[in-house]
Design an enzyme around this catalytic site. Structure first.
Site, PDB file in Angstrom:
ATOM      1  N   ASP A  43     -52.288 -13.116 -20.954  1.00  0.00           N
ATOM      2  CA  ASP A  43     -52.544 -12.060 -19.973  1.00  0.00           C
ATOM      3  C   ASP A  43     -51.454 -10.984 -19.965  1.00  0.00           C
ATOM      4  OD1 ASP A  43     -50.445 -13.420 -18.833  1.00  0.00           O
ATOM      5  OD2 ASP A  43     -51.419 -13.783 -16.902  1.00  0.00           O
ATOM      6  N   GLY A  44     -50.470 -11.102 -20.865  1.00  0.00           N
ATOM      7  CA  GLY A  44     -49.428 -10.090 -20.963  1.00  0.00           C
ATOM      8  C   GLY A  44     -48.142 -10.423 -20.229  1.00  0.00           C
ATOM      9  N   GLU A  45     -48.164 -11.482 -19.400  1.00  0.00           N
ATOM     10  CA  GLU A  45     -46.935 -11.866 -18.716  1.00  0.00           C
ATOM     11  C   GLU A  45     -45.935 -12.441 -19.722  1.00  0.00           C
ATOM     12  OE1 GLU A  45     -47.674 -14.453 -15.440  1.00  0.00           O
ATOM     13  OE2 GLU A  45     -48.850 -12.975 -14.337  1.00  0.00           O
TER      14      GLU A  45
ATOM     15  N   GLN B 109     -33.937   9.541 -16.943  1.00  0.00           N
ATOM     16  CA  GLN B 109     -34.238   9.898 -15.553  1.00  0.00           C
ATOM     17  C   GLN B 109     -32.955   9.666 -14.762  1.00  0.00           C
ATOM     18  OE1 GLN B 109     -37.073  11.215 -14.507  1.00  0.00           O
ATOM     19  NE2 GLN B 109     -36.918  11.109 -12.283  1.00  0.00           N
TER      20      GLN B 109
ATOM     21  N   ASP C  28     -28.183  21.767 -27.326  1.00  0.00           N
ATOM     22  CA  ASP C  28     -28.134  22.336 -25.977  1.00  0.00           C
ATOM     23  C   ASP C  28     -26.793  21.971 -25.352  1.00  0.00           C
ATOM     24  OD1 ASP C  28     -28.377  19.619 -25.129  1.00  0.00           O
ATOM     25  OD2 ASP C  28     -30.545  19.797 -25.133  1.00  0.00           O
TER      26      ASP C  28
ATOM     27  N   LYS D  71     -30.884  28.926 -25.227  1.00  0.00           N
ATOM     28  CA  LYS D  71     -32.195  29.548 -25.369  1.00  0.00           C
ATOM     29  C   LYS D  71     -32.197  30.959 -24.776  1.00  0.00           C
ATOM     30  CE  LYS D  71     -34.947  25.299 -25.267  1.00  0.00           C
ATOM     31  NZ  LYS D  71     -36.015  24.536 -24.558  1.00  0.00           N
TER      32      LYS D  71
ATOM     33  N   ARG E 153     -34.953  34.092 -24.051  1.00  0.00           N
ATOM     34  CA  ARG E 153     -36.380  34.424 -24.019  1.00  0.00           C
ATOM     35  C   ARG E 153     -36.563  35.941 -24.061  1.00  0.00           C
ATOM     36  NH1 ARG E 153     -40.824  31.607 -22.407  1.00  0.00           N
ATOM     37  NH2 ARG E 153     -39.503  29.940 -21.551  1.00  0.00           N
TER      38      ARG E 153
ATOM     39  N   SER F  99     -36.777  11.685 -30.310  1.00  0.00           N
ATOM     40  CA  SER F  99     -38.065  11.057 -29.981  1.00  0.00           C
ATOM     41  C   SER F  99     -39.169  11.674 -30.834  1.00  0.00           C
ATOM     42  CB  SER F  99     -38.359  11.186 -28.486  1.00  0.00           C
ATOM     43  OG  SER F  99     -38.252  12.536 -28.066  1.00  0.00           O
TER      44      SER F  99
END
Length: 285
Positions: free
Chosen positions: A32-34, A90, A159, A182, A184, A214
């Protein structure tokens, strides 16, 4: 002392031989994925090494389960070694109502009696200050990257956020460094990347330094900008190479050479982080 390893981290644990007994944690996934783990044995001091990528959610929960088991076994001191720390991007609240995921992860580790965390190249070093109860050690392989970038004329960050990485590598090589900013076009909306400092890239061998690759968009944009400015060769040194979707093809189309670490296993993982992690753990013990 016991060196516990799971989630495909045995190759890193091999660098810890002689520091303690290396023990493989049993892992299981139910239909079940557990998930379930079992710690065969542990002493009063444990260093738990785990690759938490790929499959970050299962991997992080396995880590929590292993730590809970160690708590129940009465382990007195726990050091977690996570070469790549998930959820570190995050690192702040970008919109109201969002969590600071990096802080939530560290708080959970603290609540599971983790005394120290050793990781490689955290996205933002300041996340180490979120939970003082966990002594966070952030390792950056600047010397290892510099060794593989000999002959480079300049180091560039894509950056401002990675400028400290570019600086660390450039100082070892004794070359100038900068970052792209950057710009613009107000009429067309087109975005152009230009060096923030007055640094001549025409005819230069340039190295782009960053922490995460990524999908490859950021790296390729920086590479194209360097070539537009006249760079003769473009190299890239990236710590955590996820290489998602068509990133390999995109990067190969522009970069002359890609150097990654083995925090995430891939064909470009020239830099072995095991020795760096061991040295940092030895300082903690």
């Amino acid at each position: 002392m016991h060196i516990l390893t799971f989630q495909n981290a045995l190759d890193i644990a091999e660098h810890f031989e002689g520091l303690g007994k290396v023990v493989q944690v049993d892992e299981r996934t139910f239909p079940d994925g557990e998930v379930l783990v079992r710690v065969p044995e542990a002493g009063p001091v444990v260093v738990l090494i785990a690759r938490l990528y790929p499959g970050v959610n299962d991997s992080v929960f396995k880590l929590f389960l292993a730590l809970d088991a160690l708590n129940d076994m009465g382990v007195g001191r726990i050091v977690v070694v996570a070469p790549y720390l998930p959820y570190a991007r995050q690192d702040r609240r970008f919109r109201p109502g969002e969590p600071i995921s990096a802080k939530a992860l560290l708080k959970t580790l603290a609540n599971l009696s983790v005394g120290a965390l050793v990781a490689v190249d955290l996205h933002k070093p300041y996340i180490a200050d979120y939970v003082p109860r966990v002594a966070v050690r952030n390792v950056y392989p600047a010397e290892e990257f510099a060794e593989r970038l000999k002959g480079i004329d300049a180091v560039v960050s894509p950056d401002f956020g990675s400028l400290h990485r570019a600086e660390a590598v450039a100082r070892i090589l004794g070359v100038p460094y900068t970052y792209f900013e950057k710009y613009r076009d107000r009429e067309t909306g087109a975005i152009t990347l230009m060096p923030r400092r007055d640094l001549e890239l025409r005819g230069a061998r340039v190295a782009i330094v960053d922490d995460i690759l990524s999908t490859g968009g950021t790296l390729v944009d920086a590479c194209k900008a360097a070539r537009t400015l006249g760079a003769s060769e473009v190299y890239a040194a990236v710590t955590h190479c996820q290489l998602l979707k068509d990133a390999r093809e995109k990067v190969k189309s522009c970069v002359d050479r890609l150097v990654c670490t083995d925090t995430i296993l891939n064909e470009f993982a020239e830099v072995k982080v095991g020795p760096l992690l061991r040295r940092e753990v030895e300082k903690l013990l």
